[in-house]
Write a protein that holds these residues in place. Structure first.
Motif, mmCIF file in Angstrom:
data_model
loop_
_atom_site.group_PDB
_atom_site.id
_atom_site.type_symbol
_atom_site.label_atom_id
_atom_site.label_comp_id
_atom_site.label_asym_id
_atom_site.label_seq_id
_atom_site.Cartn_x
_atom_site.Cartn_y
_atom_site.Cartn_z
ATOM 1 N N THR A 30 76.644 6.200 -11.210
ATOM 2 C CA THR A 30 76.710 5.777 -12.610
ATOM 3 C C THR A 30 77.289 6.902 -13.460
ATOM 4 O O THR A 30 77.206 8.073 -13.093
ATOM 5 C CB THR A 30 75.326 5.398 -13.165
ATOM 6 N N ARG A 31 77.874 6.519 -14.573
ATOM 7 C CA ARG A 31 78.363 7.497 -15.541
ATOM 8 C C ARG A 31 77.779 7.131 -16.893
ATOM 9 O O ARG A 31 78.042 6.062 -17.424
ATOM 10 C CB ARG A 31 79.894 7.513 -15.580
ATOM 11 N N ASN A 32 76.922 8.022 -17.423
ATOM 12 C CA ASN A 32 76.214 7.763 -18.678
ATOM 13 C C ASN A 32 75.497 6.423 -18.643
ATOM 14 O O ASN A 32 75.475 5.663 -19.622
ATOM 15 C CB ASN A 32 77.185 7.823 -19.860
ATOM 16 N N VAL A 36 79.473 2.603 -11.931
ATOM 17 C CA VAL A 36 80.894 2.709 -11.572
ATOM 18 C C VAL A 36 81.111 2.480 -10.079
ATOM 19 O O VAL A 36 82.247 2.284 -9.640
ATOM 20 C CB VAL A 36 81.484 4.070 -11.996
ATOM 21 N N SER A 243 69.264 7.500 -18.768
ATOM 22 C CA SER A 243 70.467 7.942 -19.473
ATOM 23 C C SER A 243 70.369 7.675 -20.976
ATOM 24 O O SER A 243 70.781 8.504 -21.795
ATOM 25 C CB SER A 243 71.696 7.241 -18.890
ATOM 26 N N ARG A 303 71.179 13.810 -10.588
ATOM 27 C CA ARG A 303 71.642 13.581 -11.951
ATOM 28 C C ARG A 303 72.350 14.841 -12.454
ATOM 29 O O ARG A 303 71.745 15.910 -12.531
ATOM 30 C CB ARG A 303 70.499 13.231 -12.898
ATOM 31 N N ASN A 304 73.613 14.729 -12.789
ATOM 32 C CA ASN A 304 74.332 15.825 -13.430
ATOM 33 C C ASN A 304 74.056 15.714 -14.922
ATOM 34 O O ASN A 304 74.589 14.836 -15.603
ATOM 35 C CB ASN A 304 75.834 15.732 -13.142
ATOM 36 N N THR A 307 77.405 16.320 -17.197
ATOM 37 C CA THR A 307 78.490 15.332 -17.256
ATOM 38 C C THR A 307 78.000 13.891 -17.391
ATOM 39 O O THR A 307 78.781 13.004 -17.744
ATOM 40 C CB THR A 307 79.362 15.407 -16.001
ATOM 41 N N VAL A 309 76.957 12.054 -14.849
ATOM 42 C CA VAL A 309 77.200 11.313 -13.609
ATOM 43 C C VAL A 309 75.962 11.426 -12.709
ATOM 44 O O VAL A 309 75.466 12.521 -12.448
ATOM 45 C CB VAL A 309 78.435 11.840 -12.867
ATOM 46 N N SER A 310 75.495 10.283 -12.226
ATOM 47 C CA SER A 310 74.344 10.253 -11.327
ATOM 48 C C SER A 310 74.723 9.596 -10.014
ATOM 49 O O SER A 310 75.540 8.663 -9.987
ATOM 50 C CB SER A 310 73.174 9.492 -11.964
ATOM 51 N N GLU A 330 79.899 12.572 -5.811
ATOM 52 C CA GLU A 330 80.137 12.816 -7.236
ATOM 53 C C GLU A 330 81.572 13.272 -7.483
ATOM 54 O O GLU A 330 82.252 12.787 -8.416
ATOM 55 C CB GLU A 330 79.163 13.865 -7.769
ATOM 56 N N ASP A 334 85.187 11.209 -9.590
ATOM 57 C CA ASP A 334 85.930 11.691 -10.757
ATOM 58 C C ASP A 334 87.264 10.961 -10.881
ATOM 59 O O ASP A 334 87.914 10.658 -9.884
ATOM 60 C CB ASP A 334 86.193 13.204 -10.637
#
Length: 334
Positions: A30-32, A36, A243, A303-304, A307, A309-310, A330, A334
């Protein structure tokens, strides 16, 4: 494969290990909080050739600890108790352990309580052992260290924390607390404690590597240190709530490093520990992560925090190591 979004780079990374290091793998990126990549790979059951899908149910093993700690954080935020509340005020059956400083809630959350591990001790443990049995055993065991003096990853600490959480909510089990405070509000209908909601969706666990796998399974009814069963669909809802910051007024407490009794930060070979999350800086980014491993399962939640991104990896092979793969996934996302 499913109709969920799939990233070719993630696909390529994952396919290198599926069938060799684990029979099956479920992958969420996931992103935020937005999905994805969500896909199942390989086999949920070798004999029936049932594929892994985003609906396949896995045992999170120790990744469950973050949910136990989250329940404690909610109770603390509500004022039910403080981080420095003495455990025997909540669980008198635990006993004081004969230490100079009493054991506190904070000690359990951050693995600095000095409790012996029930999985490695003299407790006669089997599939019928319950939390109260562990608490009774701990009450008669000497502490391995003074509370606050030593970081030592502790399953016993999180079993005790789970029992304390249930007792504070006057609930019959930690499962009731998790259902009422987390899974119900987030509509995580396929998430449960101790056994899967739908056995038909549960993966078969295996041990082995190099494509040579044998079934592996050890049921348990212990709560707090593991034993949460769920799937990618539900974990996507959970990650989205993390998030968005929906679960606490101050979500940062979950990802804030704990401190020892002398005021120094927790440092476990370069990692700190928050509320059920290991904390580490990697290549300029702040990470929160946790692995899980039990009979027939290996899991990883990364979990980053920098950024957004998880990565969540759920394997039905207990021998695979997932930390490096999570970082590679991860990068591929990108």
């Amino acid at each position: 494969m499913s109709a969920e979004p799939v990233l070719p780079g993630v696909d390529a990374e994952v396919r290198q290990v599926v069938g060799d290091e684990t029979p099956g793998l479920a992958v969420l990126v996931t992103r935020n909080g937005k999905v994805v990549h969500m896909a199942g790979y390989g086999l949920a059951d070798i004999d029936s050739e049932t594929p892994v899908t985003p609906l396949s149910i896995f045992d999170l093993a120790s990744v469950s600890k973050e949910m136990t700690a989250l329940m404690a954080a909610m109770q603390i935020e509500e004022g039910s108790y403080e981080p420095d509340t003495v455990l025997t005020d909540i669980l008198p059956a635990l006993g004081d352990g004969g230490t100079d400083r009493p054991l506190t809630v904070n000690d359990l959350i951050h693995h600095i309580g000095g409790l012996p591990d029930y999985l490695n001790g003299t407790l006669d443990y089997d599939e019928t052992t319950m939390n109260e049995d562990v608490i009774a055993w701990l009450s008669g065991e000497p502490r391995e260290a003074e509370p606050g003096d030593v970081f030592s990853y502790s399953n016993s600490g999180y079993v005790t924390l789970g029992s304390a959480v249930a007792a504070m909510d006057e609930a019959d089990s930690l499962a009731t607390v998790l259902s009422g405070r987390l899974w119900g509000p987030l509509a995580m209908t396929m998430t449960s404690l101790k056994e899967p909601v739908d056995p038909n969706l549960a993966v078969t666990g295996y041990d082995g590597t190099g494509g040579d796998f044998a079934p592996s399974h050890e049921p348990t009814v212990i709560e707090g240190d593991g034993n949460v069963f769920t799937n990618l669909k539900d974990l996507a809802k959970y990650e989205a709530a993390l998030s968005r910051g929906d679960l606490l007024e101050d979500m940062s407490v979950l990802f804030t490093n704990g401190v020892m009794a002398d005021g120094s930060p927790i440092d476990d070979d370069g990692q700190g520990y928050g509320y059920g999350w290991f904390l580490e800086e990697i290549d300029g980014s702040d990470y929160a992560m946790h692995s899980g491993s039990w009979m027939g399962t290996s899991t990883y939640f990364q979990r980053n925090l920098t950024t957004g991104v998880s990565v969540i990896l759920l394997a039905n092979g207990e021998s695979i190591s997932l930390d490096a793969l999570a970082l590679n996934v991860e990068l591929a996302a990108d």
